[in-house]
Design a protein around this motif. Structure first.
Motif, PDB file in Angstrom:
ATOM      1  N   MET A  86      64.710  61.361  68.759  1.00 60.01           N
ATOM      2  CA  MET A  86      64.959  61.366  70.190  1.00 60.01           C
ATOM      3  C   MET A  86      65.165  59.955  70.744  1.00 60.01           C
ATOM      4  O   MET A  86      64.671  58.967  70.190  1.00 60.01           O
ATOM      5  N   ASN A  87      65.903  59.892  71.855  1.00 55.90           N
ATOM      6  CA  ASN A  87      66.051  58.651  72.637  1.00 55.90           C
ATOM      7  C   ASN A  87      66.590  57.489  71.787  1.00 55.90           C
ATOM      8  O   ASN A  87      66.036  56.388  71.807  1.00 55.90           O
ATOM      9  N   VAL A  88      67.670  57.751  71.063  1.00 55.94           N
ATOM     10  CA  VAL A  88      68.281  56.684  70.260  1.00 55.94           C
ATOM     11  C   VAL A  88      69.163  55.857  71.195  1.00 55.94           C
ATOM     12  O   VAL A  88      70.391  55.952  71.199  1.00 55.94           O
ATOM     13  N   ASN A  89      68.473  55.071  72.013  1.00 60.45           N
ATOM     14  CA  ASN A  89      69.107  54.253  73.051  1.00 60.45           C
ATOM     15  C   ASN A  89      68.712  52.799  72.903  1.00 60.45           C
ATOM     16  O   ASN A  89      67.657  52.476  72.347  1.00 60.45           O
ATOM     17  N   GLU A  90      69.545  51.915  73.413  1.00 66.07           N
ATOM     18  CA  GLU A  90      69.173  50.498  73.484  1.00 66.07           C
ATOM     19  C   GLU A  90      67.888  50.366  74.312  1.00 66.07           C
ATOM     20  O   GLU A  90      67.740  50.997  75.356  1.00 66.07           O
ATOM     21  N   GLY A  91      66.978  49.557  73.830  1.00 63.65           N
ATOM     22  CA  GLY A  91      65.697  49.386  74.517  1.00 63.65           C
ATOM     23  C   GLY A  91      64.615  50.295  73.967  1.00 63.65           C
ATOM     24  O   GLY A  91      63.429  50.052  74.184  1.00 63.65           O
ATOM     25  N   THR A  92      65.050  51.357  73.253  1.00 63.80           N
ATOM     26  CA  THR A  92      64.086  52.247  72.606  1.00 63.80           C
ATOM     27  C   THR A  92      64.229  52.148  71.095  1.00 63.80           C
ATOM     28  O   THR A  92      63.277  51.851  70.384  1.00 63.80           O
ATOM     29  N   ILE A  93      65.425  52.413  70.585  1.00 59.94           N
ATOM     30  CA  ILE A  93      65.769  52.190  69.177  1.00 59.94           C
ATOM     31  C   ILE A  93      67.134  51.493  69.169  1.00 59.94           C
ATOM     32  O   ILE A  93      68.150  52.170  69.331  1.00 59.94           O
ATOM     33  N   PRO A  94      67.207  50.172  69.041  1.00 63.03           N
ATOM     34  CA  PRO A  94      66.114  49.225  68.778  1.00 63.03           C
ATOM     35  C   PRO A  94      65.230  49.015  70.004  1.00 63.03           C
ATOM     36  O   PRO A  94      65.701  49.083  71.149  1.00 63.03           O
ATOM     37  N   TYR A  95      63.962  48.745  69.725  1.00 62.46           N
ATOM     38  CA  TYR A  95      62.988  48.560  70.789  1.00 62.46           C
ATOM     39  C   TYR A  95      63.274  47.276  71.548  1.00 62.46           C
ATOM     40  O   TYR A  95      63.812  46.318  70.985  1.00 62.46           O
ATOM     41  N   ARG A  96      62.916  47.282  72.809  1.00 62.82           N
ATOM     42  CA  ARG A  96      63.250  46.139  73.664  1.00 62.82           C
ATOM     43  C   ARG A  96      62.621  44.828  73.195  1.00 62.82           C
ATOM     44  O   ARG A  96      63.108  43.748  73.519  1.00 62.82           O
ATOM     45  N   LYS A  97      61.544  44.903  72.438  1.00 61.16           N
ATOM     46  CA  LYS A  97      60.903  43.691  71.932  1.00 61.16           C
ATOM     47  C   LYS A  97      61.709  43.025  70.826  1.00 61.16           C
ATOM     48  O   LYS A  97      61.503  41.848  70.526  1.00 61.16           O
ATOM     49  N   ALA A  98      62.597  43.784  70.193  1.00 63.37           N
ATOM     50  CA  ALA A  98      63.320  43.275  69.032  1.00 63.37           C
ATOM     51  C   ALA A  98      64.460  42.370  69.484  1.00 63.37           C
ATOM     52  O   ALA A  98      65.573  42.828  69.738  1.00 63.37           O
ATOM     53  N   VAL A  99      64.179  41.082  69.574  1.00 65.59           N
ATOM     54  CA  VAL A  99      65.163  40.113  70.048  1.00 65.59           C
ATOM     55  C   VAL A  99      65.691  39.273  68.885  1.00 65.59           C
ATOM     56  O   VAL A  99      66.895  39.076  68.729  1.00 65.59           O
ATOM     57  N   LEU A 100      64.776  38.802  68.042  1.00 62.41           N
ATOM     58  CA  LEU A 100      65.174  37.962  66.911  1.00 62.41           C
ATOM     59  C   LEU A 100      65.877  38.797  65.844  1.00 62.41           C
ATOM     60  O   LEU A 100      65.617  40.001  65.717  1.00 62.41           O
ATOM     61  N   PRO A 101      66.757  38.178  65.060  1.00 58.97           N
ATOM     62  CA  PRO A 101      67.512  38.923  64.042  1.00 58.97           C
ATOM     63  C   PRO A 101      66.629  39.702  63.068  1.00 58.97           C
ATOM     64  O   PRO A 101      66.929  40.849  62.736  1.00 58.97           O
ATOM     65  N   GLU A 102      65.506  39.097  62.631  1.00 58.11           N
ATOM     66  CA  GLU A 102      64.650  39.799  61.668  1.00 58.11           C
ATOM     67  C   GLU A 102      63.970  41.014  62.293  1.00 58.11           C
ATOM     68  O   GLU A 102      63.736  42.028  61.632  1.00 58.11           O
ATOM     69  N   ALA A 103      63.674  40.923  63.609  1.00 62.78           N
ATOM     70  CA  ALA A 103      63.076  42.072  64.298  1.00 62.78           C
ATOM     71  C   ALA A 103      64.105  43.189  64.461  1.00 62.78           C
ATOM     72  O   ALA A 103      63.781  44.374  64.306  1.00 62.78           O
ATOM     73  N   LEU A 104      65.342  42.821  64.749  1.00 59.97           N
ATOM     74  CA  LEU A 104      66.407  43.816  64.888  1.00 59.97           C
ATOM     75  C   LEU A 104      66.672  44.516  63.553  1.00 59.97           C
ATOM     76  O   LEU A 104      66.890  45.735  63.508  1.00 59.97           O
ATOM     77  N   GLU A 105      66.610  43.770  62.456  1.00 61.15           N
ATOM     78  CA  GLU A 105      66.810  44.386  61.144  1.00 61.15           C
ATOM     79  C   GLU A 105      65.689  45.373  60.832  1.00 61.15           C
ATOM     80  O   GLU A 105      65.926  46.422  60.224  1.00 61.15           O
ATOM     81  N   GLU A 106      64.473  45.048  61.258  1.00 59.26           N
ATOM     82  CA  GLU A 106      63.363  45.994  61.031  1.00 59.26           C
ATOM     83  C   GLU A 106      63.557  47.270  61.837  1.00 59.26           C
ATOM     84  O   GLU A 106      63.254  48.373  61.366  1.00 59.26           O
ATOM     85  N   GLU A 107      64.081  47.163  63.060  1.00 56.97           N
ATOM     86  CA  GLU A 107      64.361  48.360  63.855  1.00 56.97           C
ATOM     87  C   GLU A 107      65.408  49.241  63.161  1.00 56.97           C
ATOM     88  O   GLU A 107      65.320  50.471  63.180  1.00 56.97           O
ATOM     89  N   ARG A 108      66.388  48.599  62.530  1.00 59.09           N
ATOM     90  CA  ARG A 108      67.408  49.354  61.803  1.00 59.09           C
ATOM     91  C   ARG A 108      66.768  50.069  60.606  1.00 59.09           C
ATOM     92  O   ARG A 108      67.075  51.225  60.314  1.00 59.09           O
TER      93      ARG A 108
END
Length: 610
Positions: free
Chosen positions: A548-570
């Motif tokens: 559910m809610n596969v939206n920007e700010g949720t998935i990826p989570y809004r905290k995921a700003v740095l590249p390594e955090a974004l890769e973890e969300e993926r």
């Protein structure tokens, strides 16, 4: 052994280091069990010299049971355990520790609470702050960081360092260790006492590590020391499923394994026995967008199956209405409720769905306890304003909101037993600017008294300045303001349709009773839809999965700003997608809380046209 070619290569590896890249649903547990048997039968390794280590007691128990069942024995001398269990056994022998020396999670928070009250009193009543501090303490210890060079992600650096120092002093005074200390103390013991290290190296000459992608730096250092000198270290994991960065896990440990062990053998378990072709293709297409990973091509033994659906809804109520209808349809098709999983990025998102499922009498089981919106500190603040406006005299309500937003009321001013607005006027009688602030608060409370709950929440958020306070507070806590304002909006939505505070509170009371009853009966639900966060379903599978809610700010989570955090969300979404064995549906919304929401970038990466 009834294994495929790559599984056989892994299971028959005898000595020296080896890394097994195990894609989702590729039978890694079978490989570990078969290799353990192979070491004993073909390698003539004494069972007592083999250590199989993982991260949860459930996983260790499952591997032990499968091994015993496969070998036809009633028991085994092979050690199947968790990291904490193994390290505790080492420390217990070295320092004569007992259970009374181990700090439980409950005791940890009881220890932290007065420390936080002393160092950061305005945050002491907020459970999420204590949780974040506890996570950071764990991260510092698990990666053996220098606290003097550590930059906190939850509060000012100096405040965190003071809390950390006080916590360690309190632990030492009570002769207690927490779970992270077990690893740290074990590492320090091996560094200081070569004789003890050598004894354990002789004990465990073959080490197998499950879920290697979840290991943290200090755990890895201890395992490397234990594996010397033969380095019979066999690690199994999937860098694409490394999703516990908040616990200190780093995928780069697995990515660098063959650099640490240049002679390490490597094999890819490339056959997925779980997913259909379409599910695996979509998930693989998306995860290939990550840069820091081992390149791998997976295949499935299943047919193509149904297309993965990607659906867009106007808002969450419409999304959850569709979900209820879909679940009913699946039951008509012959699926059981427990064949269906509904996955969220965060636990809080499930609240509206829980209400919907209860309304339509659809049984469900939650992997995590749902935290009621009405126990959040933001709701407690709103409630305090409304109770004061209604004439409540309890000092705790005034103390709670006196500086939310900041009115510069000192703690000394409210230290007495008889605290009220009248007493504050007396305390600040000689300061006109404070008198003005108190008059404004008094007028605000008079207005709130005559508003219905929905209007009152709006007034508190805007005219009183509470939303502005949340923005300032978010800066102090180093978090995105939306994390707090979203909760405020959910509280506001909940207040719609009620004429008085009493009506709203009656609904809240009934809702919380229902929630408690549902949590009490969780284990007795014979067949229920699984509701879970993406983190909690790793290792599980379901015929039907909704994310559910596969939206920007949720998935990826809004905290995921740095590249390594974004890769973890993926990677997190990849884990969720690969739980589905037959049907997978990804859902997103156009708006929430009257705010526009964009579809997640991950959807287009997976090949969907949004």
């Amino acid at each position: 052994m009834n294994l495929n070619a790559s599984q056989t290569i892994a299971a028959t590896h005898l000595s020296g280091p080896m890394m097994v890249l195990a894609g989702p649903g590729s039978g890694k547990t079978s490989v570990i069990v078969n290799r353990t048997e192979y070491l004993i039968n073909e390698g003539k390794v004494p069972p007592s010299h083999i250590l199989v280590v993982t991260f949860s007691r459930a996983a260790a128990r499952e591997m032990r049971e499968r091994f015993i069942e496969k070998t036809g024995r009633k028991q085994t001398e092979v050690t199947f355990g968790t990291f904490h269990g193994v390290f505790y056994a080492i420390l217990k022998q070295a320092y004569r520790l007992g259970p009374e020396n181990i700090l439980s999670e409950k005791e940890k928070y009881e220890l932290l609470q007065p420390i936080i009250m002393n160092r950061s009193p305005d945050q002491a009543s907020e459970h999420d702050f204590a949780e974040e501090i506890a996570r950071e303490i764990s991260d510092v210890k698990g990666n053996n960081m220098d606290i003097g060079n550590y930059y906190s992600r939850s509060c000012p650096d100096e405040i965190f360092r003071e809390i950390f120092s006080d916590y360690r002093s309190a632990m030492n005074a009570r002769r207690k260790l927490d779970f992270d200390d077990m690893i740290l103390f074990c590492y320090e013991l091996f560094k200081k006492r070569e004789d003890i290290l050598k004894a354990w190296q002789r004990k465990f000459t073959y080490i197998l590590v499950d879920e290697f992608q979840d290991i943290n730096r200090l755990q890895y250092e201890v395992v490397k020391m234990l594996a010397l000198p033969e380095n019979n270290l066999f690690v199994v994991g999937d860098d694409d499923q490394s999703i516990y960065r908040f616990r200190g896990a780093r995928p780069d440990i697995m990515l660098n394994f063959t650099k640490d062990y240049k002679d390490a053998a490597r094999v890819l378990l490339d056959v997925n026995y779980r997913c259909t072709g379409n599910v695996l293709e979509r998930a693989s297409k998306m995860i290939r967008c990550n840069g820091s990973r081992y390149r791998k091509k997976l295949r499935t033994r299943k047919d193509e199956g149904e297309d993965v659906r990607c659906l867009t809804f106007e808002n969450p109520p419409e999304e959850y209405g569709f979900l209820v209808d879909s679940i009913r349809q699946h039951i008509k098709e012959g699926y059981g409720y427990s064949d269906i999983a509904v996955l969220f990025r965060t636990n809080q998102e499930a609240e509206l769905l829980v209400q919907k499922l209860s309304q339509f009498q659809i049984p469900f089981v939650m992997k995590e306890q749902l935290q009621s919106l009405f126990r959040h500190w933001i709701f407690k603040d709103i409630e305090a304003y409304m109770r004061l406006a209604a004439g409540e005299k309890d000092r705790k309500y005034l103390i709670r909101i006196m500086n939310r937003p900041n009115r510069y009321i000192s703690r000394e001013a409210v230290s007495g037993k008889d605290v009220s607005l009248r007493s504050l006027f007396a305390v600040y009688a000689d300061r006109d600017w404070m008198q003005d602030r108190l008059v404004t608060l008094q007028n605000h409370l008079r207005i709130i008294k005559n508003l219905n709950p929905f209007a009152a929440v709006n007034f508190i958020a805007g005219a009183v300045g509470y939303e502005e306070f949340l923005n300032d507070y978010a800066a102090y806590r180093k978090i995105n303001p939306e994390e707090l304002t979203d909760i405020l909006y959910r509280i506001r939505e909940s207040a719609k349709g009620y004429n008085t505070l009493e009506e709203w509170e009656k609904y809240i009371s009934e809702y919380e009773k229902h929630l408690e009853e549902q949590q009490r009966t969780q284990e007795t639900v014979p067949d229920g839809v699984c509701i879970s966060t993406l983190h909690r379903v790793k290792g599980l599978e379901y015929p039907v999965v909704y994310i559910m809610n596969v939206n920007e700010g949720t998935i990826p989570y809004r905290k995921a700003v740095l590249p390594e955090a974004l890769e973890e969300e993926r990677r997190l979404l990849y884990v969720g997608m690969t739980r589905a064995s037959e049907k997978l549906t990804l859902c997103c919304v156009r708006q929430e809380h009257d705010k526009k929401k964009d579809p997640s970038r991950f959807l287009s990466e997976a090949g969907f046209q949004i």
